[in-house]
Design a protein around this motif. Structure first.
Motif, PDB file in Angstrom:
ATOM      1  N   ASP A  30       9.436 -24.386  22.189  1.00 23.48           N
ATOM      2  CA  ASP A  30      10.739 -24.699  21.585  1.00 23.48           C
ATOM      3  C   ASP A  30      11.324 -26.025  22.066  1.00 23.48           C
ATOM      4  O   ASP A  30      12.340 -26.487  21.554  1.00 23.48           O
ATOM      5  CB  ASP A  30      11.733 -23.560  21.801  1.00 23.48           C
ATOM      6  CG  ASP A  30      12.028 -23.285  23.263  1.00 23.48           C
ATOM      7  OD1 ASP A  30      11.256 -23.720  24.127  1.00 23.48           O
ATOM      8  OD2 ASP A  30      13.046 -22.617  23.533  1.00 23.48           O
ATOM      9  N   VAL A  31      10.671 -26.667  23.034  1.00 27.91           N
ATOM     10  CA  VAL A  31      11.095 -27.999  23.490  1.00 27.91           C
ATOM     11  C   VAL A  31      10.687 -29.063  22.471  1.00 27.91           C
ATOM     12  O   VAL A  31      11.249 -30.145  22.432  1.00 27.91           O
ATOM     13  CB  VAL A  31      10.495 -28.300  24.883  1.00 27.91           C
ATOM     14  CG1 VAL A  31      10.694 -29.748  25.291  1.00 27.91           C
ATOM     15  CG2 VAL A  31      11.073 -27.371  25.927  1.00 27.91           C
ATOM     16  N   ARG A  43       3.876 -33.088  17.189  1.00 26.16           N
ATOM     17  CA  ARG A  43       4.980 -32.453  17.909  1.00 26.16           C
ATOM     18  C   ARG A  43       5.539 -33.450  18.907  1.00 26.16           C
ATOM     19  O   ARG A  43       4.802 -34.052  19.678  1.00 26.16           O
ATOM     20  CB  ARG A  43       4.504 -31.202  18.645  1.00 26.16           C
ATOM     21  CG  ARG A  43       4.030 -30.107  17.738  1.00 26.16           C
ATOM     22  CD  ARG A  43       5.201 -29.559  16.932  1.00 26.16           C
ATOM     23  NE  ARG A  43       4.776 -28.406  16.168  1.00 26.16           N
ATOM     24  CZ  ARG A  43       5.433 -27.267  16.145  1.00 26.16           C
ATOM     25  NH1 ARG A  43       6.558 -27.140  16.803  1.00 26.16           N
ATOM     26  NH2 ARG A  43       4.978 -26.265  15.444  1.00 26.16           N
ATOM     27  N   MET A  44       6.853 -33.622  18.864  1.00 22.33           N
ATOM     28  CA  MET A  44       7.529 -34.548  19.768  1.00 22.33           C
ATOM     29  C   MET A  44       8.594 -33.777  20.540  1.00 22.33           C
ATOM     30  O   MET A  44       9.292 -32.933  19.981  1.00 22.33           O
ATOM     31  CB  MET A  44       8.178 -35.692  18.984  1.00 22.33           C
ATOM     32  CG  MET A  44       7.197 -36.525  18.154  1.00 22.33           C
ATOM     33  SD  MET A  44       6.021 -37.465  19.116  1.00 22.33           S
ATOM     34  CE  MET A  44       7.060 -38.773  19.730  1.00 22.33           C
ATOM     35  N   SER A  45       8.735 -34.090  21.812  1.00 21.05           N
ATOM     36  CA  SER A  45       9.724 -33.427  22.653  1.00 21.05           C
ATOM     37  C   SER A  45      11.143 -33.750  22.174  1.00 21.05           C
ATOM     38  O   SER A  45      11.429 -34.848  21.728  1.00 21.05           O
ATOM     39  CB  SER A  45       9.556 -33.895  24.096  1.00 21.05           C
ATOM     40  OG  SER A  45      10.692 -33.571  24.863  1.00 21.05           O
ATOM     41  N   ARG A  46      12.020 -32.754  22.303  1.00 24.30           N
ATOM     42  CA  ARG A  46      13.439 -32.954  21.997  1.00 24.30           C
ATOM     43  C   ARG A  46      14.269 -33.016  23.271  1.00 24.30           C
ATOM     44  O   ARG A  46      15.479 -33.165  23.224  1.00 24.30           O
ATOM     45  CB  ARG A  46      13.957 -31.792  21.127  1.00 24.30           C
ATOM     46  CG  ARG A  46      13.323 -31.754  19.757  1.00 24.30           C
ATOM     47  CD  ARG A  46      13.859 -30.618  18.915  1.00 24.30           C
ATOM     48  NE  ARG A  46      13.432 -29.342  19.479  1.00 24.30           N
ATOM     49  CZ  ARG A  46      14.227 -28.277  19.652  1.00 24.30           C
ATOM     50  NH1 ARG A  46      15.475 -28.319  19.303  1.00 24.30           N
ATOM     51  NH2 ARG A  46      13.756 -27.162  20.162  1.00 24.30           N
ATOM     52  N   HIS A  47      13.618 -32.909  24.416  1.00 24.32           N
ATOM     53  CA  HIS A  47      14.326 -32.864  25.699  1.00 24.32           C
ATOM     54  C   HIS A  47      14.614 -34.286  26.175  1.00 24.32           C
ATOM     55  O   HIS A  47      13.683 -35.056  26.455  1.00 24.32           O
ATOM     56  CB  HIS A  47      13.479 -32.124  26.727  1.00 24.32           C
ATOM     57  CG  HIS A  47      14.225 -31.766  27.957  1.00 24.32           C
ATOM     58  ND1 HIS A  47      14.500 -32.681  28.937  1.00 24.32           N
ATOM     59  CD2 HIS A  47      14.775 -30.591  28.346  1.00 24.32           C
ATOM     60  CE1 HIS A  47      15.176 -32.098  29.899  1.00 24.32           C
ATOM     61  NE2 HIS A  47      15.352 -30.817  29.566  1.00 24.32           N
ATOM     62  N   PRO A  48      15.886 -34.658  26.279  1.00 20.13           N
ATOM     63  CA  PRO A  48      16.236 -36.053  26.605  1.00 20.13           C
ATOM     64  C   PRO A  48      15.658 -36.549  27.932  1.00 20.13           C
ATOM     65  O   PRO A  48      15.201 -37.689  28.015  1.00 20.13           O
ATOM     66  CB  PRO A  48      17.769 -36.067  26.650  1.00 20.13           C
ATOM     67  CG  PRO A  48      18.211 -34.780  26.074  1.00 20.13           C
ATOM     68  CD  PRO A  48      17.068 -33.826  26.089  1.00 20.13           C
ATOM     69  N   ASP A  49      15.681 -35.718  28.967  1.00 20.98           N
ATOM     70  CA  ASP A  49      15.167 -36.164  30.269  1.00 20.98           C
ATOM     71  C   ASP A  49      13.661 -36.395  30.222  1.00 20.98           C
ATOM     72  O   ASP A  49      13.150 -37.364  30.783  1.00 20.98           O
ATOM     73  CB  ASP A  49      15.512 -35.150  31.366  1.00 20.98           C
ATOM     74  CG  ASP A  49      17.006 -35.085  31.651  1.00 20.98           C
ATOM     75  OD1 ASP A  49      17.713 -36.076  31.374  1.00 20.98           O
ATOM     76  OD2 ASP A  49      17.454 -34.036  32.153  1.00 20.98           O
ATOM     77  N   LEU A  50      12.948 -35.507  29.565  1.00 27.98           N
ATOM     78  CA  LEU A  50      11.501 -35.669  29.426  1.00 27.98           C
ATOM     79  C   LEU A  50      11.190 -36.915  28.596  1.00 27.98           C
ATOM     80  O   LEU A  50      10.322 -37.714  28.961  1.00 27.98           O
ATOM     81  CB  LEU A  50      10.878 -34.434  28.777  1.00 27.98           C
ATOM     82  CG  LEU A  50       9.382 -34.507  28.479  1.00 27.98           C
ATOM     83  CD1 LEU A  50       8.578 -34.773  29.744  1.00 27.98           C
ATOM     84  CD2 LEU A  50       8.931 -33.225  27.788  1.00 27.98           C
TER      85      LEU A  50
END
Length: 82
Positions: A30-31, A43-50
């Protein structure tokens, strides 16, 4: 229009890193969100820090890539002169 090869390489590596993290189940599914790059679904991360960490890591290699490209351009120019 001149293409900055280091930008092309870094863009490709950005997508590749996100795909590897997704495919290896390093982070929960779900990230990631589905996006389209190079005409294919990824698929691309949606987590700003990552995302910032990945961007900073790739940016740190930009100077090296630029120097490699400059060196190759110089060699090509020398070859054309001889």
């Amino acid at each position: 229009m001149e293409v900055d090869m280091s930008e092309v390489i870094l863009d490709f590596l950005d997508v590749a890193v996100h795909q590897i993290l997704f495919n290896r189940d390093i982070y929960p599914e779900d990230v990631f969100s589905q996006a389209k790059q190079y005409g294919i679904p990824v698929r691309m991360s949606r987590h700003p820090d990552l995302n910032q960490y990945i961007a900073d890591s790739l940016l740190s290699s930009k100077r090296w890539l630029d120097s490699v490209n400059t060196h190759q351009d110089t060699l090509q120019n020398i070859r054309h002169l001889t």
